[in-house]
Design a protein around this motif. Structure first.
Motif, short mmCIF file in Angstrom:
data_model
loop_
_atom_site.label_atom_id
_atom_site.label_comp_id
_atom_site.label_asym_id
_atom_site.label_seq_id
_atom_site.Cartn_x
_atom_site.Cartn_y
_atom_site.Cartn_z
N ALA A 1 0.83 -1.21 0.00
CA ALA A 1 0.00 0.00 0.00
C ALA A 1 0.86 1.25 0.00
O ALA A 1 0.62 2.19 -0.77
CB ALA A 1 -0.94 -0.01 1.20
N ARG A 2 1.88 1.25 0.83
CA ARG A 2 2.77 2.41 0.90
C ARG A 2 3.48 2.63 -0.45
O ARG A 2 3.62 3.77 -0.91
CB ARG A 2 3.79 2.21 2.01
CG ARG A 2 3.17 2.05 3.38
CD ARG A 2 2.63 3.35 3.94
NE ARG A 2 3.72 4.18 4.44
CZ ARG A 2 3.57 5.45 4.83
NH1 ARG A 2 2.40 6.02 4.77
NH2 ARG A 2 4.61 6.14 5.29
N GLU A 3 3.90 1.53 -1.06
CA GLU A 3 4.57 1.63 -2.37
C GLU A 3 3.64 2.16 -3.45
O GLU A 3 4.07 2.82 -4.40
CB GLU A 3 5.13 0.26 -2.78
CG GLU A 3 6.33 -0.20 -1.97
CD GLU A 3 6.58 -1.69 -2.09
OE1 GLU A 3 5.97 -2.33 -2.98
OE2 GLU A 3 7.38 -2.21 -1.30
N ALA A 4 2.33 1.89 -3.30
CA ALA A 4 1.34 2.34 -4.27
C ALA A 4 0.96 3.81 -4.08
O ALA A 4 0.16 4.35 -4.85
CB ALA A 4 0.08 1.47 -4.19
N GLY A 5 1.51 4.45 -3.05
CA GLY A 5 1.24 5.87 -2.81
C GLY A 5 0.25 6.14 -1.70
O GLY A 5 -0.19 7.29 -1.52
N VAL A 6 -0.13 5.10 -0.94
CA VAL A 6 -1.11 5.28 0.14
C VAL A 6 -0.40 5.88 1.36
O VAL A 6 0.40 5.22 2.01
CB VAL A 6 -1.81 3.96 0.49
CG1 VAL A 6 -2.84 4.20 1.59
CG2 VAL A 6 -2.47 3.35 -0.74
N GLU A 7 -0.71 7.13 1.63
CA GLU A 7 -0.09 7.85 2.75
C GLU A 7 -0.70 7.47 4.09
O GLU A 7 0.00 7.37 5.10
CB GLU A 7 -0.27 9.36 2.57
CG GLU A 7 0.60 10.00 1.54
CD GLU A 7 0.44 11.51 1.58
OE1 GLU A 7 1.48 12.18 1.63
OE2 GLU A 7 -0.70 12.00 1.59
N ILE A 8 -2.02 7.30 4.09
CA ILE A 8 -2.76 7.05 5.33
C ILE A 8 -3.82 5.99 5.07
O ILE A 8 -4.42 5.96 3.99
CB ILE A 8 -3.43 8.35 5.85
CG1 ILE A 8 -2.36 9.34 6.34
CG2 ILE A 8 -4.43 8.05 6.96
CD1 ILE A 8 -2.92 10.70 6.71
N MET A 9 -4.04 5.13 6.05
CA MET A 9 -5.13 4.15 6.01
C MET A 9 -5.95 4.30 7.28
O MET A 9 -5.39 4.46 8.37
CB MET A 9 -4.57 2.72 5.91
CG MET A 9 -3.88 2.42 4.59
SD MET A 9 -2.75 1.00 4.67
CE MET A 9 -1.16 1.85 4.72
N GLY B 1 -13.68 -10.65 -6.74
CA GLY B 1 -13.83 -12.00 -6.21
C GLY B 1 -12.62 -12.51 -5.45
O GLY B 1 -12.69 -13.53 -4.78
N LYS B 2 -11.50 -11.78 -5.56
CA LYS B 2 -10.28 -12.15 -4.83
C LYS B 2 -10.14 -11.26 -3.59
O LYS B 2 -10.94 -10.35 -3.36
CB LYS B 2 -9.06 -12.00 -5.74
CG LYS B 2 -9.08 -12.93 -6.96
CD LYS B 2 -7.79 -12.79 -7.75
CE LYS B 2 -7.67 -13.85 -8.84
NZ LYS B 2 -8.69 -13.71 -9.88
N ARG B 3 -9.12 -11.52 -2.80
CA ARG B 3 -8.87 -10.71 -1.61
C ARG B 3 -8.47 -9.29 -2.02
O ARG B 3 -7.58 -9.08 -2.83
CB ARG B 3 -7.75 -11.34 -0.76
CG ARG B 3 -7.53 -10.63 0.57
CD ARG B 3 -6.29 -11.16 1.29
NE ARG B 3 -5.04 -10.72 0.66
CZ ARG B 3 -3.84 -10.86 1.19
NH1 ARG B 3 -3.71 -11.48 2.36
NH2 ARG B 3 -2.76 -10.44 0.57
N ASN B 4 -9.12 -8.34 -1.44
CA ASN B 4 -8.81 -6.93 -1.69
C ASN B 4 -7.69 -6.50 -0.74
O ASN B 4 -7.48 -7.12 0.31
CB ASN B 4 -10.06 -6.08 -1.47
CG ASN B 4 -9.98 -4.71 -2.12
OD1 ASN B 4 -9.01 -4.38 -2.81
ND2 ASN B 4 -10.99 -3.90 -1.91
N GLU B 5 -6.98 -5.42 -1.08
CA GLU B 5 -5.99 -4.86 -0.18
C GLU B 5 -5.85 -3.37 -0.43
O GLU B 5 -6.27 -2.85 -1.48
CB GLU B 5 -4.64 -5.56 -0.30
CG GLU B 5 -4.01 -5.55 -1.68
CD GLU B 5 -2.66 -6.28 -1.67
OE1 GLU B 5 -1.64 -5.58 -1.56
OE2 GLU B 5 -2.64 -7.52 -1.75
N SER B 6 -5.28 -2.65 0.52
CA SER B 6 -5.28 -1.19 0.46
C SER B 6 -4.54 -0.63 -0.74
O SER B 6 -4.87 0.47 -1.21
CB SER B 6 -4.69 -0.62 1.76
OG SER B 6 -5.65 -0.66 2.81
N ALA B 7 -3.56 -1.35 -1.27
CA ALA B 7 -2.86 -0.87 -2.47
C ALA B 7 -3.82 -0.67 -3.63
O ALA B 7 -3.60 0.19 -4.51
CB ALA B 7 -1.76 -1.85 -2.86
N TYR B 8 -4.91 -1.42 -3.65
CA TYR B 8 -5.86 -1.35 -4.77
C TYR B 8 -6.71 -0.09 -4.75
O TYR B 8 -7.49 0.14 -5.68
CB TYR B 8 -6.77 -2.58 -4.78
CG TYR B 8 -6.07 -3.90 -5.00
CD1 TYR B 8 -4.75 -3.97 -5.44
CD2 TYR B 8 -6.72 -5.11 -4.75
CE1 TYR B 8 -4.11 -5.19 -5.62
CE2 TYR B 8 -6.09 -6.34 -4.95
CZ TYR B 8 -4.78 -6.36 -5.38
OH TYR B 8 -4.15 -7.57 -5.57
#
Length: 260
Positions: A30-38, A219-226
């Protein structure tokens, strides 16, 4: 804007057991994808402590805590006071997710309504925004929000799935409208239409991971990077760049949650 993609995932469940084998890697992606905050959501007796633990471990993870409508039948004396006691924690930014769920027949409607109202009243007492879960209950959610004067605190309509009329009623009550993976589905006509009409200063994005993964991971597991994929879908609908969507939704999230 500096052209760099920055994102905030306003709704995730990183403490979910589906991440037990690779949680650190999921957070790193997630951090690598640009997610600053969750913003992680604690919604019952089990997930409130695990959400707080994540928020205390990572400086970029914040917490929202509340009692989910599906779990409202299990709310006991003292639980509302427990939630209130967490409101002074510096990493707790909202009460949620709260609301109504008429899809899963686990908690009677009258119990859901009572628990929902109690938590809106608590939010007004402590001055925190609320994160709303609404499944197949649009009319009652809007009615109760109005009756309980929820506009005093506002908040987020999480993973919005209603009509533009419902969205407008929520916007008029000081709420942000948040979209997740379903807005990327090819057959998602109504969410795309609603997103196109939501004012730019009221738009948010999220994952609700591990649920509701966007296309092509449906249909697959989601994650914050998405959340980056959700940003791409929103950008296409709004006629903006993904960097612009990332910037404005992050700005909106900071205003809503008042991150330190």
């Amino acid at each position: 804007m500096n052209g760099k993609l920055t994102l905030i995932d306003t709704h995730t469940h990183l403490d979910n057991h589906k991440f037990d084998s690779d949680r650190e890697e999921v957070i790193a992606r997630a951090r690598e994808a640009g997610v600053e905050i969750m913003v992680n959501i604690g919604f019952d007796r089990e997930t409130i402590p695990t959400t707080m633990a994540l928020a205390e471990k990572y400086d970029f993870i914040y917490a929202a805590v509340g009692w989910h409508p599906v779990e409202s039948i299990h709310m006991q004396d003292g639980d509302l006071e427990w939630i209130e006691s967490l409101m002074s924690h510096p990493k707790v930014v909202a009460i949620g997710e709260i609301g109504l769920d008429y899809h899963w027949d686990t908690s009677p409607k009258e119990v859901q309504h009572r628990v929902f109202r109690e938590q809106i009243r608590l939010a007004r007492k402590v001055g925190k925004p609320i994160v709303i879960h609404n499944r197949d209950a649009h009319e009652d959610v809007v009615r109760i929000l109005k009756e309980e004067k929820a506009e005093e605190v506002g908040g987020i309509m999480h993973c919005f799935s209603g009509s533009w009329d419902t969205a407008k009623a929520c916007l008029d009550m000081n709420f942000y409208i948040s979209f997740g993976g379903p807005v990327s589905f090819t057959n998602a006509r109504v969410p795309k239409e609603v997103l196109s009409k939501v004012p730019n200063d009221r738009l948010l994005i999220e994952t609700d991971s591990p649920y509701l993964a966007p296309h092509p991971y449906r249909g697959k597991r989601n994650e914050s990077a998405y959340v980056a994929i959700v940003a791409e879908a929103a950008a296409a609908i709004k006629g903006m760049t993904v960097e612009e969507i990332g910037y404005l939704t992050s700005l909106n999230a900071r205003k809503c949650f008042r991150f330190d």
